[in-house]
Design an enzyme around this catalytic site. Structure first.
Site, short mmCIF file in Angstrom:
data_model
loop_
_atom_site.label_atom_id
_atom_site.label_comp_id
_atom_site.label_asym_id
_atom_site.label_seq_id
_atom_site.Cartn_x
_atom_site.Cartn_y
_atom_site.Cartn_z
CB THR A 8 -0.94 0.02 1.22
OG1 THR A 8 -0.14 -0.09 2.40
CG2 THR A 8 -1.96 -1.10 1.16
CB CYS A 9 4.41 1.82 0.66
SG CYS A 9 5.73 3.04 0.53
CG ASP A 10 1.14 6.25 -2.74
OD1 ASP A 10 0.42 5.29 -3.07
OD2 ASP A 10 0.68 7.33 -2.29
#
Length: 102
Positions: A8-10
């Site tokens: 979920t980390c950009d």
């Protein structure tokens, strides 16, 4: 090449898309103590993201714990991504890391 981070980390997603490799999600597949020790030996205190929401939620007593124990209990405290390319480790996805890998 291996990328360790959180799906979920950009920043992790940008690195995965650019490099065209799969991400090892450290929430789903926790890092071993040996992996954490290797990462900590390479990056020292920079491995712990002291600007994260998780860090801000920790008490002073928790923050004073051994960094490897903290990362084991709270994987989201790890600065990410950690990229392993043929045994050489890179931390983050800044211009310096991009220049070295592209």
């Amino acid at each position: 090449m291996l990328i360790y981070g959180i799906k979920t980390c950009d920043t992790c997603r940008k690195a995965v898309k650019t490099l065209g490799v799969e991400l090892t999600d450290i929430r789903e597949t926790p890092l071993s103590r040996a992996q954490l020790e290797r990462f900590h030996a390479a990056f020292g205190e920079a491995l712990v993201n002291t600007r994260s929401t998780t860090w801000r939620g920790l008490s002073e007593a928790e923050r004073a714990r051994d960094p490897l124990d903290l990362l084991t209990d709270h994987p989201t405290l790890m600065k990410r991504p950690v990229i392993d390319r043929d045994g050489t480790l890179y931390l983050g996805w800044g211009k310096d890391v991009q220049a070295a890998l592209l």
